[in-house]
Design an enzyme around this catalytic site. Sequence first.
Site, PDB file in Angstrom:
ATOM      1  N   LYS A   1       0.490  -0.976   0.048  1.00 33.06           N
ATOM      2  CA  LYS A   1       0.259   0.138  -0.601  1.00 33.06           C
ATOM      3  C   LYS A   1       0.872   1.107   0.126  1.00 33.06           C
ATOM      4  O   LYS A   1       2.058   0.916   0.193  1.00 33.06           O
ATOM      5  CB  LYS A   1      -0.814  -0.140   1.042  1.00 33.06           C
ATOM      6  CG  LYS A   1      -0.243   0.661   2.333  1.00 33.06           C
ATOM      7  CD  LYS A   1      -1.358   0.429   3.800  1.00 33.06           C
ATOM      8  CE  LYS A   1      -1.072   1.524   3.941  1.00 33.06           C
ATOM      9  NZ  LYS A   1      -0.950   2.120   5.554  1.00 33.06           N
TER      10      LYS A   1
ATOM     11  N   ASP B   1      -2.637  -5.531   2.507  1.00 30.77           N
ATOM     12  CA  ASP B   1      -3.361  -4.415   3.999  1.00 30.77           C
ATOM     13  C   ASP B   1      -2.787  -5.660   4.836  1.00 30.77           C
ATOM     14  O   ASP B   1      -3.644  -6.582   5.145  1.00 30.77           O
ATOM     15  CB  ASP B   1      -4.747  -4.554   3.604  1.00 30.77           C
ATOM     16  CG  ASP B   1      -5.089  -3.645   5.055  1.00 30.77           C
ATOM     17  OD1 ASP B   1      -4.494  -3.701   5.560  1.00 30.77           O
ATOM     18  OD2 ASP B   1      -6.155  -2.750   4.134  1.00 30.77           O
ATOM     19  N   HIS B   2      -1.948  -5.121   5.472  1.00 34.64           N
ATOM     20  CA  HIS B   2      -1.237  -5.765   6.397  1.00 34.64           C
ATOM     21  C   HIS B   2      -2.732  -6.209   7.904  1.00 34.64           C
ATOM     22  O   HIS B   2      -2.463  -6.836   8.731  1.00 34.64           O
ATOM     23  CB  HIS B   2      -0.164  -5.381   7.470  1.00 34.64           C
ATOM     24  CG  HIS B   2      -0.476  -3.968   8.519  1.00 34.64           C
ATOM     25  ND1 HIS B   2      -0.261  -3.279   8.050  1.00 34.64           N
ATOM     26  CD2 HIS B   2      -0.438  -4.269   9.580  1.00 34.64           C
ATOM     27  CE1 HIS B   2      -0.512  -2.135   8.982  1.00 34.64           C
ATOM     28  NE2 HIS B   2      -0.524  -2.481  10.115  1.00 34.64           N
TER      29      HIS B   2
ATOM     30  N   GLU C   1      -4.002   5.725  17.179  1.00 36.03           N
ATOM     31  CA  GLU C   1      -2.511   5.216  17.891  1.00 36.03           C
ATOM     32  C   GLU C   1      -2.174   6.643  18.704  1.00 36.03           C
ATOM     33  O   GLU C   1      -2.501   7.808  18.315  1.00 36.03           O
ATOM     34  CB  GLU C   1      -1.746   5.644  16.432  1.00 36.03           C
ATOM     35  CG  GLU C   1      -1.859   4.362  15.373  1.00 36.03           C
ATOM     36  CD  GLU C   1      -1.207   4.533  13.783  1.00 36.03           C
ATOM     37  OE1 GLU C   1      -0.427   3.926  14.481  1.00 36.03           O
ATOM     38  OE2 GLU C   1      -1.947   5.280  13.352  1.00 36.03           O
TER      39      GLU C   1
ATOM     40  N   HIS D   1      -7.159   0.537   5.889  1.00 32.47           N
ATOM     41  CA  HIS D   1      -6.955  -1.185   7.257  1.00 32.47           C
ATOM     42  C   HIS D   1      -8.609  -0.544   6.919  1.00 32.47           C
ATOM     43  O   HIS D   1      -9.315  -1.897   8.133  1.00 32.47           O
ATOM     44  CB  HIS D   1      -6.647  -0.226   7.750  1.00 32.47           C
ATOM     45  CG  HIS D   1      -4.873  -0.495   7.467  1.00 32.47           C
ATOM     46  ND1 HIS D   1      -4.497  -0.899   6.511  1.00 32.47           N
ATOM     47  CD2 HIS D   1      -4.091   0.447   7.928  1.00 32.47           C
ATOM     48  CE1 HIS D   1      -3.458  -0.619   6.622  1.00 32.47           C
ATOM     49  NE2 HIS D   1      -2.517   0.587   7.214  1.00 32.47           N
TER      50      HIS D   1
HETATM   51  C1  BG6 Z   1       0.031   2.073   8.366  1.00 36.47           C
HETATM   52  C2  BG6 Z   1      -0.100   3.184   8.406  1.00 36.47           C
HETATM   53  O1  BG6 Z   1      -0.354   0.965   7.371  1.00 36.47           O
HETATM   54  O2  BG6 Z   1      -0.643   1.549   9.854  1.00 36.47           O
HETATM   55  C3  BG6 Z   1       0.516   4.077   9.294  1.00 36.47           C
HETATM   56  O3  BG6 Z   1       0.726   4.045   7.381  1.00 36.47           O
HETATM   57  C4  BG6 Z   1       0.050   3.223  10.599  1.00 36.47           C
HETATM   58  O4  BG6 Z   1       0.361   5.161   9.655  1.00 36.47           O
HETATM   59  C5  BG6 Z   1      -0.237   2.417  10.800  1.00 36.47           C
HETATM   60  O5  BG6 Z   1       0.988   3.898  12.271  1.00 36.47           O
HETATM   61  C6  BG6 Z   1      -0.824   1.696  11.907  1.00 36.47           C
HETATM   62  O6  BG6 Z   1      -0.597  -0.287  12.001  1.00 36.47           O
HETATM   63  P1  BG6 Z   1      -0.751  -1.261  13.428  1.00 36.47           P
HETATM   64  O7  BG6 Z   1      -0.429  -2.502  12.747  1.00 36.47           O
HETATM   65  O8  BG6 Z   1       0.195  -0.818  13.976  1.00 36.47           O
HETATM   66  O9  BG6 Z   1      -2.128  -0.911  13.584  1.00 36.47           O
END
Ligand code: BG6
Length: 543
Positions: free
Chosen positions: A185, A214-215, A253, A277
């Site tokens: 992404k 998309d992780h 966050e 996400h």
């Molecule tokens: C990423 C964003 O895709 O996801 C970041 O680019 C964000 O800005 C991150 O901090 C959040 O991922 P996770 O897994 O920590 O919720």
Amino acid sequence: MTTDPISIAAAMDAERDPGSDTPSAADGERRTLPPVLSKAPPVAMVIFGASGDLTARKILPALARLADRGVLDDGFTVIGVARTEWSDDEFRAHVTESTPDGGPKWRALTGRFKYVTGEYDHPDTFDQLRSHLDEADRIDGTDGNRLYYLATIPSVFGLVAQALAKHGCTGPGAGGNFARVVVEKPFGRDLDSALALNDEMHRAFDESQIYRIDHYMGKETVQNVLALRFANAIFEPIWNRRYVEQVQVTVAESLGVEHRGGFYETAGALRDIVQNHVMQVLALTLMESPTSTEADRVRDEKVKLLQAIDIPTPDEAVDKSVRGQYLAGTVDGVDVPGYRAEDDVAPDSQTETYLALRLRVENWRWAGVPIYVRTGKRLPARVTEVALTFRQVPFLLFDHRSSRDLRPNTLILRIQPDEGISLEFGAKVPGEKFHIRSVAMDFSYDEAFAGADAADGYERLIHDAMVGDATLFIRSDEVEQAWRIVDPYLTAWSEPGGGLHFYPAGTWGPHMADLLVERSGDEWRNPVVDLELSGGRQTHLEQ
Ligand code: BG6
């Protein structure tokens, strides 16, 4: 499934004594775990952007864990490609540095890794790559299978795909079964650019070869939404407008933009979190039941759900969204600067670091149920959750005084941290009087699956791309529909002023975001306080 279980003695040590790296005498006995992922086929993995941040922070550590779990085949190798001038040895040193925890199985593989220095559109780069791929098939036993990983800046995704096509690299090598490409992404920055990128990718690869990552889809808790909804009889009957009053999705966050100011200035919360996400989480939470777990059956339902999310006119978009940006403040007792004072951020930046939206899903299941979404940086805690609040009972037997501490039943899917599920319901406080208050029934992953050693998001997704399971990857129509939903907000905000509201770091966003939900008689959950108030277990939310 692999038959090569891994030793987790070190992990168990850490669990027993989190402050110490030294195994205690009691840990002499080594425990083994059932393997959590199936064995991958032989493959040459080509990482474009091999000297970059993502490769070092996510991809290489995930590969090291896969190797040490015994998941990677002996015929596995990596060919790194990037513009940084490195020799094979320098790349290997970088690999070792990025994977300090890598075990013997990983280290046995890394000695064969190769590196190509070059521009992403230069024929020499791809000529060299081809000869490395042929060599890997001959010497390392990669059997003609290829997995390309585009971990570069997004502007060269299309370029690399075209160059691979031009150099005959988009099919498997001799005797191979597959050539696949994983795309990071952001996939586009609006609908038009996403359409153009899909077009470019499709000129090089068939859709079935493209794995858009998309992780969030790699998170166990996100996948568990499917299990919760479709493996249990008790939730589905109430999973609709008749019983659910509102849905809230929170991706909060506590960190700021860190060292990514330059990137974030071109993104903002809508592109960074919501388009990908949040839309994925919403799709899994609200979609209909797929007819099977086959990749396309699951993705068909996700697309249908996304198609039911209302696409506002630009005027409606202004009315249904609140954008914010953090000012200096205090997070977890530490003073932090405002967004405009971060590195590589313009002093008059209009980029949103917070976003709240009120969405509608226009179908029989969800019509009339407000779907509230909010995400932000520098909020008081790191917490991602989906909360479904249920309607009140039709008639409340207990008077206002006895039930003043009773809140609506709420089911909370805690995606992270403190992964689990809570159900808040009313219970009688012991005593003579009939005093009712909300309590929580909790399921915690850590407690229920202690020692399960689940694969992390990248590990799981890279593995799935190797074995050819596209279920957790985003199909072209999904990514386009998600852009269709968010595009009007981008258009609306591009007007002068763009309606940006400010909030001090360490607070739950701008006041206007409260008004967005209060207009409909609702309020935001406080994911930290609400759970504690409900009498549930104390939360361990990271600040
Ligand atoms: C990423 C964003 O895709 O996801 C970041 O680019 C964000 O800005 C991150 O901090 C959040 O991922 P996770 O897994 O920590 O919720």
